[in-house]
Scaffold this motif. Structure first.
Motif, PDB file in Angstrom:
ATOM      1  N   GLU A   5       0.846  -1.191   0.000  1.00 42.32           N
ATOM      2  CA  GLU A   5       0.000   0.000   0.000  1.00 42.32           C
ATOM      3  C   GLU A   5       0.886   1.248   0.000  1.00 42.32           C
ATOM      4  N   LYS A   6       0.583   2.211  -0.875  1.00 44.75           N
ATOM      5  CA  LYS A   6       1.465   3.354  -1.109  1.00 44.75           C
ATOM      6  C   LYS A   6       1.515   4.261   0.110  1.00 44.75           C
ATOM      7  N   GLN A   7       2.578   4.119   0.864  1.00 47.30           N
ATOM      8  CA  GLN A   7       2.875   5.009   1.984  1.00 47.30           C
ATOM      9  C   GLN A   7       4.252   5.593   1.717  1.00 47.30           C
ATOM     10  N   LEU A   8       4.438   6.872   2.031  1.00 46.33           N
ATOM     11  CA  LEU A   8       5.741   7.492   1.807  1.00 46.33           C
ATOM     12  C   LEU A   8       6.688   7.268   2.978  1.00 46.33           C
ATOM     13  N   TRP A   9       6.150   7.035   4.176  1.00 45.86           N
ATOM     14  CA  TRP A   9       6.980   6.805   5.363  1.00 45.86           C
ATOM     15  C   TRP A   9       6.742   5.398   5.884  1.00 45.86           C
ATOM     16  N   PHE A 212      11.709   7.619   5.072  1.00 41.69           N
ATOM     17  CA  PHE A 212      11.030   8.092   3.873  1.00 41.69           C
ATOM     18  C   PHE A 212      11.521   7.204   2.723  1.00 41.69           C
ATOM     19  N   THR A 213      10.712   6.215   2.390  1.00 40.97           N
ATOM     20  CA  THR A 213      11.167   5.212   1.426  1.00 40.97           C
ATOM     21  C   THR A 213       9.986   4.401   0.909  1.00 40.97           C
ATOM     22  N   PRO A 227      14.496   3.410  -2.485  1.00 40.98           N
ATOM     23  CA  PRO A 227      14.271   4.863  -2.420  1.00 40.98           C
ATOM     24  C   PRO A 227      13.331   5.354  -3.514  1.00 40.98           C
ATOM     25  N   PHE A 228      12.742   6.526  -3.270  1.00 45.04           N
ATOM     26  CA  PHE A 228      11.911   7.179  -4.278  1.00 45.04           C
ATOM     27  C   PHE A 228      12.788   7.957  -5.249  1.00 45.04           C
ATOM     28  N   GLU A 229      12.423   7.921  -6.519  1.00 47.26           N
ATOM     29  CA  GLU A 229      13.065   8.836  -7.469  1.00 47.26           C
ATOM     30  C   GLU A 229      12.653  10.254  -7.088  1.00 47.26           C
TER      31      GLU A 229
END
Length: 639
Positions: A5-9, A212-213, A227-229
């Motif tokens: 599920e799309k979570q940034l943290w 944050f990943t 990591p996020f681009e």
């Protein structure tokens, strides 16, 4: 392999909450303030220099504001902070502070962006255990630092303990930091960390650290961070090779351009003078050509040599540039280490210090030489590769002091202690040699320096009984710790006996005193009361606030205690104590423990439960309008 599920943290789930405190290293770096933050991030930039390049590392430090909505994933952090529960007074106050700050529409930030550096490698590999993947080490491992394969390069690096990354979290009101990276292939990624406490969120318990990943499932029971681009707001961009640290919700006390510039000059003047480093603070450039302009400006530093009693950077810069180095050898009992010592003797210098410098160009400490802190000298000490490796092993975690306390091996600790003592002894010999050279004993004698030395020795002896108290005017007043007993007249026989007595031992930092009930006060039999030697007490009055610092590091009775109670009595200029004539509530409106930020209770003129951190206790007292700033005190400590 698929995305969850799309979570940034991402926070790691745990079965139960077991730890209810914030990471203690946060508090250590918070107490170091701007100097600790600048030191760690500048050192990281130097560590990442391009190998084989002659170009200096360029570090750009910017302060500004950013809209809260432009901070990546901030709503998730706000949700987490909203559900934090404090289980002691310190965490309750810290959480309350975070919750007050998190709803601002626009917040301050600081960023540290380096150039002519390598950046982090292996970001595309995500959570990796390869030594070559420095992204994974920096992004996901606490207490670990990347080790260079080239031993000489590793030796010259500033970092070694792996705790400095958290310095950036400590500078944020939300303990929040991001890092943007551009590698050799131009790949751009954004990571980040937040330091909370263990907490329950949506009926699940989680660890304190958040990352944050992105997270991907790589098997039925295993996940992995990637990591996020970096496609985020321009404040978080890094488009050229290297690393950029971004700290939003910057604490107010860190947002000070003048102090940032001073911190750069204080810790890295050698790197800058040797053209290994250039630093740009907003629109001000500190380089080999401009640094002397900053250290010789009254906007940043005191320029009267006779007033340079706390900050020594202008003296160090002129000593390094104007003096020829001399070779000195310092032994640890097994091998000798050779250093270049830049030494200056000048009658106008009030406090003698030695800047201990690593080859990377970073100052470790303003070293005091035992018995010579008031001698008129200034010095800079730099070694080679072997010396650098040894100094690195002696640094404490925050890179601010040579120490042997952290060394576990008893033989290595013994050698380290011998080295530090021999270093002081050798420089003391050089100081003595300089004094004699400037005070010839044959022919006509120039007595100016001798009088200076005698006067300073007298002041030093006087300070055994009295200590200097700083005031907001930069002047000094004197306070005596205890009543001074009258000396009895010695008979001839007694005098003769006294000649054979050994020299008096140095005064202990604290001396036990017998408790005496006062009025209706009932002594707590579980505590022990000590009188504090004035040498361990520093007192500073600024406006309507008074700050008092107690350094118990040399006191085995107190240094390892977690808390203490502190009381005080008035003394007059003759050292006579008036224990019943001071009322706390008549002079102060409240007292704050600077270590925890908590307001402390005062009962019967005793300040209760002051925290002792790394052997130091600090108070901030708010003065009433009728407070007499000329009062002198003797301090008592109960543990």
């Amino acid at each position: 392999m698929g995305h969850l599920e799309k979570q940034l943290w991402q926070f790691s789930p745990i079965p139960n909450i077991e730890e209810s405190n914030f990471n203690k290293i946060l508090e250590r770096f918070f107490n170091l303030r701007i100097s600790g933050l600048v030191r760690e991030n500048t050192q990281n930039a130097l560590d990442g220099r391009l190998l084989g390049s002659e170009k200096p590392v360029v570090l750009t430090i910017k302060t500004g504001t950013v809209k809260t909505n432009d901070i990546p994933g901030i709503n998730e952090i706000i949700e987490r902070i909203s559900c934090l529960k404090g289980r002691n007074s310190y965490t309750k106050e810290a959480i309350e502070h975070m919750q007050k700050k998190m709803h601002q529409d626009e917040v301050s930030y600081i960023s540290f962006e380096d150039a002519n550096t390598r950046g982090l490698t292996g970001a595309k590999n995500g959570q990796s255990f390869s030594k070559e993947d420095t992204w994974a080490i920096y992004a996901y491992n606490k207490g670990v630092h990347f080790e260079e394969e080239d031993e000489a390069v590793e030796t010259s690096r500033g970092g070694s303990h792996g705790v400095g990354k958290i310095a950036s979290n400590a500078a944020s009101d939300l303990n929040l930091m991001y890092f943007a990276n551009c590698d050799a292939e131009g790949n751009q990624h954004l990571g980040g960390t937040v330091q909370l406490i263990e907490h329950t969120y949506k009926e699940q318990s989680y660890r304190s650290s958040g990352y944050f990943t992105d997270i991907k499932r790589i098997s039925e029971n295993k996940t992995k961070f990637y990591p996020f681009e970096n496609t985020f707001h321009e404040v978080f961009e890094k488009k050229t090779r290297g690393l950029k640290i971004i700290i939003p919700f910057l604490r107010e006390e860190y947002n000070n351009e003048r102090e940032i510039i001073k911190s750069v000059c204080d810790s890295f003047f050698i790197s800058i003078l040797q053209q290994k480093l250039e630093v740009v603070v907003n629109d001000k450039r500190i380089t080999h050509d401009t640094i002397r302009g900053y250290v010789s400006s009254s906007e940043y530093y005191t320029q009267e040599i006779s007033e340079m009693k706390d900050e020594f950077t202008p003296l160090y810069v002129s000593t390094y540039l104007d003096q020829d180095p001399r070779k000195i050898a310092i032994s640890d009992g097994v091998r000798d280490y050779e250093f270049n010592l830049y030494f200056r003797y000048d009658e106008a210098i009030p406090k003698g210090r030695v800047a201990i410098i690593r080859t990377i160009g970073m100052k470790i400490e303003d070293k005091k030489i035992k018995g010579n802190v008031n001698k008129p000298f200034n010095a800079v000490l730099i070694g080679g590769a072997a010396e650098d490796a040894y100094l690195k092993s002696l640094e404490n975690e925050s890179h601010t002091e040579l120490s042997f306390d952290h060394i576990k091996d008893p033989l290595l600790q013994k050698r380290a202690k011998k080295f530090i003592n021999n270093l002081s002894r050798k420089i003391a010999e050089i100081i003595e040699e300089a004094i004699k050279k400037n005070n010839p004993t044959d022919g006509l004698m120039n007595t100016k320096d001798i009088l200076y030395v005698v006067e300073n020795e007298f002041k030093q002896e006087l300070s055994d009984a009295m200590s200097t108290v700083l005031t907001n005017k930069g002047k000094s007043i004197v306070k005596a710790p205890t009543p001074i007993p009258k000396k009895k007249n010695d008979s001839k026989g007694e005098k003769k006996k006294n000649q054979n007595k050994p020299e008096a031992k140095p005064k202990k930092p604290v001396k036990r005193v017998k408790p005496e009930p006062q009025g209706n006060e009932i002594n707590d039999q579980t505590t022990t009361k000590y009188v504090a030697n004035p040498d361990i007490v520093e007192r500073l009055i600024i406006g309507n606030k008074e700050v008092v610092r107690f350094n118990f590091k040399e006191s085995k009775e107190i240094s390892n205690e977690p808390i203490c109670n502190i009381s005080l009595s008035i003394i007059d200029g003759m050292g006579v104590e008036y224990s019943n004539e001071f009322r706390f509530e008549d002079n102060y409106s409240r007292v704050i423990d600077r270590t925890t930020g908590n307001v402390r209770a005062v009962q019967n003129n005793i300040i209760k439960e002051i925290a002792i951190s790394d052997g130091v206790a600090q108070l901030e007292l708010e003065l009433k309008n009728n407070f007499n700033k000329a009062l002198k005190y003797v301090y008592y400590v109960e543990v």
